[in-house]
Structures are given as C-alpha cells and as structure tokens.
Design a protein around this motif. Structure first.
Motif, PDB file in Angstrom:
ATOM      1  N   THR A  44     -42.518  18.149   1.273  1.00 34.42           N
ATOM      2  CA  THR A  44     -42.305  17.162   2.323  1.00 34.42           C
ATOM      3  C   THR A  44     -43.546  16.290   2.510  1.00 34.42           C
ATOM      4  O   THR A  44     -43.456  15.077   2.713  1.00 34.42           O
ATOM      5  CB  THR A  44     -41.964  17.885   3.637  1.00 34.42           C
ATOM      6  N   VAL A  53     -46.215   7.127   4.442  1.00 37.80           N
ATOM      7  CA  VAL A  53     -46.275   7.523   5.845  1.00 37.80           C
ATOM      8  C   VAL A  53     -47.556   8.316   6.093  1.00 37.80           C
ATOM      9  O   VAL A  53     -48.105   8.309   7.194  1.00 37.80           O
ATOM     10  CB  VAL A  53     -45.031   8.357   6.217  1.00 37.80           C
ATOM     11  N   ASP A  77     -45.332   0.382   5.476  1.00 37.41           N
ATOM     12  CA  ASP A  77     -43.944   0.422   5.959  1.00 37.41           C
ATOM     13  C   ASP A  77     -43.109  -0.637   5.239  1.00 37.41           C
ATOM     14  O   ASP A  77     -41.988  -0.392   4.828  1.00 37.41           O
ATOM     15  CB  ASP A  77     -43.898   0.187   7.474  1.00 37.41           C
ATOM     16  N   ARG A  80     -42.473   0.339   1.640  1.00 34.43           N
ATOM     17  CA  ARG A  80     -41.427   1.358   1.571  1.00 34.43           C
ATOM     18  C   ARG A  80     -40.042   0.710   1.720  1.00 34.43           C
ATOM     19  O   ARG A  80     -39.118   1.004   0.965  1.00 34.43           O
ATOM     20  CB  ARG A  80     -41.651   2.398   2.674  1.00 34.43           C
ATOM     21  N   ALA A  81     -39.953  -0.205   2.687  1.00 31.83           N
ATOM     22  CA  ALA A  81     -38.666  -0.868   2.922  1.00 31.83           C
ATOM     23  C   ALA A  81     -38.220  -1.643   1.686  1.00 31.83           C
ATOM     24  O   ALA A  81     -37.042  -1.648   1.345  1.00 31.83           O
ATOM     25  CB  ALA A  81     -38.778  -1.802   4.121  1.00 31.83           C
ATOM     26  N   PHE A  86     -34.582   6.263  -0.205  1.00 30.43           N
ATOM     27  CA  PHE A  86     -34.665   7.704   0.042  1.00 30.43           C
ATOM     28  C   PHE A  86     -33.286   8.337   0.169  1.00 30.43           C
ATOM     29  O   PHE A  86     -32.374   7.759   0.760  1.00 30.43           O
ATOM     30  CB  PHE A  86     -35.421   7.982   1.348  1.00 30.43           C
ATOM     31  N   PHE A  88     -32.034  12.142   1.552  1.00 31.38           N
ATOM     32  CA  PHE A  88     -32.532  13.411   2.089  1.00 31.38           C
ATOM     33  C   PHE A  88     -31.493  14.500   1.968  1.00 31.38           C
ATOM     34  O   PHE A  88     -30.350  14.276   1.558  1.00 31.38           O
ATOM     35  CB  PHE A  88     -32.974  13.250   3.539  1.00 31.38           C
ATOM     36  N   PHE A  91     -27.339  15.313   6.650  1.00 31.92           N
ATOM     37  CA  PHE A  91     -27.393  14.508   7.886  1.00 31.92           C
ATOM     38  C   PHE A  91     -28.282  13.293   7.682  1.00 31.92           C
ATOM     39  O   PHE A  91     -29.159  12.993   8.459  1.00 31.92           O
ATOM     40  CB  PHE A  91     -27.902  15.329   9.074  1.00 31.92           C
ATOM     41  N   ASN A  92     -28.025  12.647   6.576  1.00 28.03           N
ATOM     42  CA  ASN A  92     -28.781  11.484   6.160  1.00 28.03           C
ATOM     43  C   ASN A  92     -28.364  10.212   6.850  1.00 28.03           C
ATOM     44  O   ASN A  92     -29.043   9.212   6.753  1.00 28.03           O
ATOM     45  CB  ASN A  92     -28.444  11.251   4.692  1.00 28.03           C
ATOM     46  N   LEU A  93     -27.166  10.270   7.455  1.00 30.37           N
ATOM     47  CA  LEU A  93     -26.547   9.016   7.889  1.00 30.37           C
ATOM     48  C   LEU A  93     -26.638   8.868   9.400  1.00 30.37           C
ATOM     49  O   LEU A  93     -26.725   9.856  10.129  1.00 30.37           O
ATOM     50  CB  LEU A  93     -25.074   9.008   7.461  1.00 30.37           C
ATOM     51  N   LEU A 105     -27.537  -0.646   5.837  1.00 30.22           N
ATOM     52  CA  LEU A 105     -28.694  -0.482   6.735  1.00 30.22           C
ATOM     53  C   LEU A 105     -30.041  -0.899   6.130  1.00 30.22           C
ATOM     54  O   LEU A 105     -30.812  -1.599   6.790  1.00 30.22           O
ATOM     55  CB  LEU A 105     -28.733   0.977   7.206  1.00 30.22           C
ATOM     56  N   PRO A 106     -30.365  -0.509   4.886  1.00 31.57           N
ATOM     57  CA  PRO A 106     -31.691  -0.872   4.361  1.00 31.57           C
ATOM     58  C   PRO A 106     -31.908  -2.379   4.304  1.00 31.57           C
ATOM     59  O   PRO A 106     -33.044  -2.846   4.398  1.00 31.57           O
ATOM     60  CB  PRO A 106     -31.689  -0.281   2.945  1.00 31.57           C
ATOM     61  N   ARG A 157     -26.662   4.117  -0.129  1.00 30.14           N
ATOM     62  CA  ARG A 157     -27.625   3.460   0.748  1.00 30.14           C
ATOM     63  C   ARG A 157     -29.000   3.361   0.085  1.00 30.14           C
ATOM     64  O   ARG A 157     -29.695   2.360   0.206  1.00 30.14           O
ATOM     65  CB  ARG A 157     -27.740   4.214   2.080  1.00 30.14           C
ATOM     66  N   ASP A 169     -34.710  14.087  -1.919  1.00 28.74           N
ATOM     67  CA  ASP A 169     -35.269  15.352  -1.431  1.00 28.74           C
ATOM     68  C   ASP A 169     -34.122  16.336  -1.221  1.00 28.74           C
ATOM     69  O   ASP A 169     -33.421  16.258  -0.223  1.00 28.74           O
ATOM     70  CB  ASP A 169     -36.027  15.079  -0.125  1.00 28.74           C
TER      71      ASP A 169
ATOM     72  N   ARG B 319     -33.862  12.905  14.309  1.00 34.64           N
ATOM     73  CA  ARG B 319     -33.406  12.700  12.937  1.00 34.64           C
ATOM     74  C   ARG B 319     -33.038  11.228  12.717  1.00 34.64           C
ATOM     75  O   ARG B 319     -33.434  10.624  11.724  1.00 34.64           O
ATOM     76  CB  ARG B 319     -32.204  13.589  12.643  1.00 34.64           C
ATOM     77  N   ILE B 323     -34.683   8.757   9.969  1.00 37.69           N
ATOM     78  CA  ILE B 323     -33.916   8.019   8.955  1.00 37.69           C
ATOM     79  C   ILE B 323     -34.283   6.540   9.003  1.00 37.69           C
ATOM     80  O   ILE B 323     -34.575   5.914   7.982  1.00 37.69           O
ATOM     81  CB  ILE B 323     -32.396   8.192   9.193  1.00 37.69           C
ATOM     82  N   ARG B 325     -36.910   5.289  10.070  1.00 40.20           N
ATOM     83  CA  ARG B 325     -38.285   5.143   9.588  1.00 40.20           C
ATOM     84  C   ARG B 325     -38.316   5.150   8.059  1.00 40.20           C
ATOM     85  O   ARG B 325     -39.047   4.372   7.450  1.00 40.20           O
ATOM     86  CB  ARG B 325     -39.098   6.316  10.142  1.00 40.20           C
ATOM     87  N   SER B 326     -37.502   5.997   7.427  1.00 39.19           N
ATOM     88  CA  SER B 326     -37.514   6.053   5.964  1.00 39.19           C
ATOM     89  C   SER B 326     -37.017   4.748   5.361  1.00 39.19           C
ATOM     90  O   SER B 326     -37.335   4.408   4.240  1.00 39.19           O
ATOM     91  CB  SER B 326     -36.653   7.217   5.471  1.00 39.19           C
ATOM     92  N   LEU B 327     -36.241   4.004   6.154  1.00 33.37           N
ATOM     93  CA  LEU B 327     -35.736   2.728   5.652  1.00 33.37           C
ATOM     94  C   LEU B 327     -36.773   1.623   5.768  1.00 33.37           C
ATOM     95  O   LEU B 327     -36.504   0.485   5.429  1.00 33.37           O
ATOM     96  CB  LEU B 327     -34.485   2.332   6.435  1.00 33.37           C
ATOM     97  N   GLY B 328     -37.934   1.971   6.271  1.00 31.85           N
ATOM     98  CA  GLY B 328     -38.994   0.978   6.315  1.00 31.85           C
ATOM     99  C   GLY B 328     -39.403   0.568   7.716  1.00 31.85           C
ATOM    100  O   GLY B 328     -40.254  -0.295   7.881  1.00 31.85           O
ATOM    101  N   ALA B 329     -38.783   1.180   8.742  1.00 29.63           N
ATOM    102  CA  ALA B 329     -39.171   0.831  10.104  1.00 29.63           C
ATOM    103  C   ALA B 329     -40.558   1.399  10.391  1.00 29.63           C
ATOM    104  O   ALA B 329     -40.870   2.515   9.982  1.00 29.63           O
ATOM    105  CB  ALA B 329     -38.159   1.381  11.093  1.00 29.63           C
ATOM    106  N   SER B 330     -41.373   0.617  11.075  1.00 28.19           N
ATOM    107  CA  SER B 330     -42.693   1.108  11.450  1.00 28.19           C
ATOM    108  C   SER B 330     -42.572   1.828  12.791  1.00 28.19           C
ATOM    109  O   SER B 330     -41.585   1.649  13.503  1.00 28.19           O
ATOM    110  CB  SER B 330     -43.652  -0.063  11.566  1.00 28.19           C
ATOM    111  N   THR B 417     -39.265  13.094   7.405  1.00 27.18           N
ATOM    112  CA  THR B 417     -38.322  14.202   7.536  1.00 27.18           C
ATOM    113  C   THR B 417     -38.735  15.011   8.748  1.00 27.18           C
ATOM    114  O   THR B 417     -39.904  15.035   9.119  1.00 27.18           O
ATOM    115  CB  THR B 417     -38.390  15.117   6.312  1.00 27.18           C
TER     116      THR B 417
END
Lengths: 230, 420
Positions: A44, A53, A77, A80-81, A86, A88, A91-93, A105-106, A157, A169, B319, B323, B325-330, B417
């Motif tokens: 992780t 991060v 950030d 990454r965007a 990613f 996971f 409960f990814n959604l 969403l991305p 996604r 992951d 959670r 999620i 945040r993983s999409l690029g949110a700061s 995560t």
C-alpha cells in the motif's frame, strides 16, 4: 521508460528501519508487471509512492520520465489524474453515481484524459464497458451489480482516457477463479489496446504466469548499495 | 475541476437524501423562524405605532407624556387629574384647531374600560393607515343611554345589538357601585381594529356623567330611585380626562403644542402621538429583542445540527474520499467538496426557509389580521432578510470548514487506500 526507481528509501514517521528500500527498478512502457507480496510487506505504501501521495525520504521515482519526487503536492495530484489509472481491491465505485457516472469520473479531474479520448466520452465509456463484457448496465446503480461486474466497471474507469500507467491493487481478490481469469483476460486486451503499462499487485502467485514480468516485494526490501551520506 | 467537485457534492448529497433533507429542513425552520419573528416585529411595531393616527396632539392634565399616552390611548392607569371643561372649550375654539375629541375615563364594565366621548370620536378618530373604526353592527350612540362596544367586548360577553348592560364606576371587575337602574343599550358594535378600541365601551359624555350623578344621588340618602333618563342629555361635563386634537395644518403642531404646554390657566401636557408611541415602544420593545435573540440561537442550533451530521458521515465516507483522491483530487479538493456541501445545505435551507415564510404568511396573514388585528407585512425579501440569509450562509460556510479540514487531514493520512 514507464517507471524508474533509484536508490529509494521510505519509512513512516517514528519507524527506525525503512519500510521500503529499493536500489534500482526499471519498468518499460507497455510491460505488464506482476508484483507479489504478502500483506504487511509495504504494498500500500508503494502504491502511495507511485501515485504521488507519499514522498520518499531518499531516492528518486520517475514515472513516465517525470521526477515525482521533485514535483509539488498539487503537481503530483495533477500528474496522477492525468497519467495513472487505479483499480483497487473492492468497493472501488462511488455508490451514488450510476455505472456510467463512475466510468466517466476520472474525466472530471483530468483535461488530459479528456483530450486523449478519440470519441465522445459516453461512447468511449460504453465501448470499454462492452469490451469488458458489461453491455447493458451503464444506467444501473452500482449496488445492483455483482462484485465481479463492479470490478470490471472499476477497470473501465481506470482505462478511460488511456492513461499511460495502470496500477491495480488486488483487483481480483474478491473474485472466484473463473471470473478472475475472465477479468484478467479482458483487462489485458484493453491494456494492450491502449498500450498502457500495468503494475499488478497481489499476494496470489497463481496468476503470475500470464504477466510479462514477475517481481516480488523483496525487490523493495533489498539493502541499498551505499549510503551517499556516509 | 471546481465545477466537478460541486457536481460530486450534489450527487453525494442526493445519495444521502433523507439526511440532506433533514439538515436542510432544520436550517429552513430556523431561518423561517428568524425571518418570521422579524416580520412579526415589523408588524407589531407598525401596528403599535399606528394605535392612533391622524391625531396631531393629545392633551391632558400636566403629567409625563408616556403616562398621558398610556391612559388616554391604551386605557392603562388612571389620569392623575382631569382637564377642565373650560380648557377643553378654549382649545376646541382655537383658530388652528380643526377638531377635538373629548375622552373621559374612570369607569368600567366587567373589566373593560368605558370611555365617555361624543360623536366627534366616530368622525375623527383614526388608527392604522388613517383607518376609521367601522361599525360591524348598528351605529354610533344617539341618546345618552346608548353604548357602543368594541369587538373584543362583544365577543367575550356575546353582546348583541339592543342588549341592556350595566356600567359601573371605578375600574375593577367587581365594583361596589353597580347601577341596575341606569342600564345602557348597545347601539353599535365596532369591527376589530387591533387597537385598545376593541377592548373599550363608548358612551356619550353626558351619559357617563349621568352615572356619576346617579351615584351621588343614591349615596345622598333619601332622594330615591327616580328616573334620570330625561335629564341625561342636559348635563354638561365639568371636566374630561384627555382630549384629542386635529389641526388645520400639521405645520403648526409645534406651535400649538408649546402654547398648550405653557397655558397659564391650567397645567397641561400636550404630546405628539407618533413620537411618544415610539418612545414607549423603546421601553416595551425589549420583549421583541428577546424573541429575536432566541430565534438567533435556533439558527445556531440548526447549523450545529448540520455540522454534527456532516462530521458523523465523514467516517463512513472515507472510502469515497480515498477513491476521489485516487482519481487525482488533491486534499484541497476534498476540503472544497465538504465545504460546498455545507454551503449547499445552507443555501437550500435558506431557500426552503423563505418558502416556508411565504407559505406561513399566506396562511396566517388573514388570520393574524382578524384574530389579533396584527397586520404582518407581506413584501418581497428586504434588506433585513438579505442580511439574515447572508449571515446564515456565512455561518454554514464557516461551519463547513470543520468537516472540510477533517476530510483534508484524513485524506493526507489515508492516502489512496484505507486500511480497514
């Protein structure tokens, strides 16, 4: 080069010994890398470093030849965007968006990903869902889907906007053997299509054979060759 | 980017509809209460200040203006002294004076005050926006044993036109000097005015003096119970408690006021009703300030409710935030996400609250008018409302910083995560 790690050392505050140490790691563009490690081995934390991060105390991380360790937090950030997708464990959604809303969403967070779309966003999302075997679910609520279906939505996604690097992951840990293989097959097809690099983290060595390259978390526990400060 | 954060807030709030609605509703209730209280304050102040209108001066024996106003208009307390009939006559014939109304107090009927006056009262007395007391039933007194009653009096005792009622000397409910032999006949019932007129009975000045004569007679031993009805009309009052004056021209009001205050033959006080009314309001207006403060606290409670519910859901939403945040949110985006939620809740609450106010006004405006004679102003949101709404929005934004900061810090420690 998709990923380059040099002389990396990371420890959480208060830890005497670094959790992760990696003298050198190179991952070529388009490679599908399997990274095996038991829980507690720092997977992780590694994902946090790759996602920008977390920052290493020492060493360098280049993702797509961009020195992540030199970027500011907002720049990381943004990076990454724009360049990473990613997937996971589960409960990814986001439960309050439809399947389509989750896949799109991305794009809300990255103009770069929007630009890389070769067609209308909805069309591309629909195409990804179809090629992942989810033809008629785009208007459904995510709670109504099975776990396997949810993971495929999460894959769609991660793939939308064709990011150069996909980090997964344990995406199949909640799936049974059959759906696991089906999932991987579909994922690989799409990744090859977008020529993305895949880093797939799992504790389960059973699926390692289908990847281009196998790594173990031991790679991140090797002693650094020499400490430049000493 | 910022747009997308608001979009996500909306979707997330929609997902927690019930909670969102309750939060908004509690803010809406508090906003509605605050604005409603504000409207009632305006209405009460307005109607208080218009208890008497169109009268330029009120004159009585030398006393404080507030006391004179209290007994002449509100029928509270007693006149310390009367105004001689001679002075009354003098000022009625003053060249600047257009009309005068005599008021004679000191008698009651079952707890309600009896006002001795003459037909001038019905011609010139005004309240509210220059409104004249209207008869719902019957007409003004003609003979000396007629009585006109206010609407509250009529309602309380179910008095009808033509009924005979007994007036008594003194102001207590139980009076020793009831006079069964001089009953008055109800000749008119006034409509609701929302002023002390509703709680008063009006008789001809001559008639009132007749009661007093009667009383004197029955105290004087042997003159017996002969009928006075024939001579009520002839009696001239020796004094009155106060007089209302209307001037030919308002511009002379200060001049006439000074003249009366400096009248040498009798010590008199003349007051301008509007000024003294607002002086009096400043004294009794503390109640409305208290009401306002209480409703302010209700607004605080509403915002605190929202705050606690946002903070509670934040743990369940870790959670979701990871999620995003993983999409690029700061972390700053997550701060904004939570902040925009409280702002949206505040905004929704304000809009809903205004809606409640207007619905309530639509329902209660006519009722308040007929029950209490209180006219609550119905107007578009004014500056005060805007200030209140702005304040609520500001407060909810400030309150939103707290869950925002918590989300910010959570996202820094959770990363992409969450370990559960």
């Amino acid at each position: 080069m998709s990923l380059r790690i040099e002389d990396l050392s990371f420890s959480w505050p208060g830890q005497p010994e670094p959790l992760l140490k990696c003298p050198e790691l190179h991952v070529k563009s388009g490679e599908k890398v399997f990274l095996q490690g038991a829980s507690g081995s720092g997977k992780t934390t590694l994902l946090g470093l790759l996602g920008g991060v977390l920052l290493p105390q020492r060493g360098q991380i280049f993702v797509l030849d961009t020195p992540l360790h030199k970027l500011s937090a907002p720049e990381r950030d943004r990076f990454r965007a724009d360049h990473i997708g990613f997937i996971f464990q589960m409960f990814n959604l986001l439960p309050y968006l439809s399947v389509m809303g989750n896949v799109l969403l991305p794009l809300r967070f990255s103009r770069e990903k929007q630009k890389r779309l070769q067609r209308e966003a909805e069309e591309e999302a629909q195409r990804l869902l179809s090629s992942l075997g989810l033809d008629s679910v785009s208007d459904r609520q995510v709670q109504d889907l099975s776990v396997g279906q949810q993971q495929r939505v999460a894959a769609a996604r991660a793939l939308i906007g064709a990011p150069e690097l996909i980090i997964a992951d344990e995406p199949t840990s909640a799936l049974d053997a059959d759906s696991r293989e089906a999932f991987l097959e579909l994922l690989f097809t799409e990744i090859s299509r977008s020529r993305s690099t895949l880093i797939y983290v799992s504790h389960d060595p059973g699926i390692a054979s289908v990847f281009d390259r196998n790594l173990s978390m031991h790679t991140f526990h090797s002693d650094l060759q020499k400490d430049p400060s000493s | 980017m910022k747009y997308s954060v608001i979009g996500l807030s909306l979707a997330s709030m929609n997902n927690r509809r019930l909670c969102t609605f309750l939060c908004m509703f509690s803010i809406a209730m508090s906003v509605a209460l605050l604005i409603g209280v504000q409207r009632i304050r305006e209405g009460a102040r307005e109607s208080f200040n218009n208890t008497v209108s169109g009268t330029d001066l009120i004159v009585g024996a030398r006393t404080g203006p507030v006391q004179l106003l209290l007994y002449s208009v509100f029928h509270m307390g007693n006149p310390p002294n009367n105004l001689s009939w001679h002075s009354y006559q003098t000022f009625s014939q003053h060249p600047e004076v257009a009309w005068t109304v005599p008021l004679s107090l000191g008698d009651s009927h079952r707890g309600f005050r009896v006002v001795g006056t003459d037909e001038q009262f019905f011609r010139y007395f005004r309240y509210g926006q220059e409104k004249q007391p209207e008869f719902c039933n019957g007409q003004r007194f003609i003979s000396a044993d007629d009585v006109v009653i206010g609407s509250d009096v009529a309602k309380k005792f179910s008095y009808q036109l033509g009924m005979k009622i007994i007036l008594s000397h003194g102001i207590s409910d139980v009076s020793f000097h009831d006079h069964d032999d001089t009953p008055f006949r109800v000749s008119g019932i006034l409509c609701k005015t929302g002023t002390p007129v509703d709680r008063s009975l009006f008789v001809n000045l001559a008639g009132l003096d007749a009661i007093h004569h009667d009383m004197d007679h029955s105290h004087g031993a042997s003159s017996g119970h002969h009928h006075h009805h024939h001579d009520k009309e002839d009696i001239q009052p020796s004094s009155v408690s106060a007089m209302l004056i209307g001037l030919r021209s308002r511009t002379t009001v200060f001049h006439v006021q000074r003249e009366i205050n400096h009248y040498t033959q009798e010590a008199l006080t003349a007051l301008m009703p509007a000024m003294t009314l607002s002086e009096l309001w400043d004294i009794i207006g503390i109640a409305e300030v208290a009401m306002f403060i209480v409703s302010l606290f209700v607004v605080f409670a509403g915002i605190l409710g929202m705050l606690s519910s946002l903070l509670t859901t934040l743990n369940e939403r870790r959670r979701e935030l990871a999620i995003i945040r993983s999409l690029g949110a700061s972390p700053a985006d997550l701060f904004l996400l939570l902040l925009s939620e409280s702002l949206l809740l505040g905004l929704g609450g304000c809009l809903m609250g205004m809606l409640l106010v207007y619905v309530a006004l639509w329902i209660f405006h006519p009722l308040a008018e007929s029950w209490w004679g209180l006219s609550i102003p119905v107007h578009l949101p004014n500056m005060t409302d805007a200030l209140i709404l702005g304040g609520v929005l500001l407060l909810s934004t400030i309150a939103g910083c707290l869950p925002g900061l918590k989300a910010y810090r959570q996202s820094l420690s959770d990363g992409l995560t969450i370990r559960i």
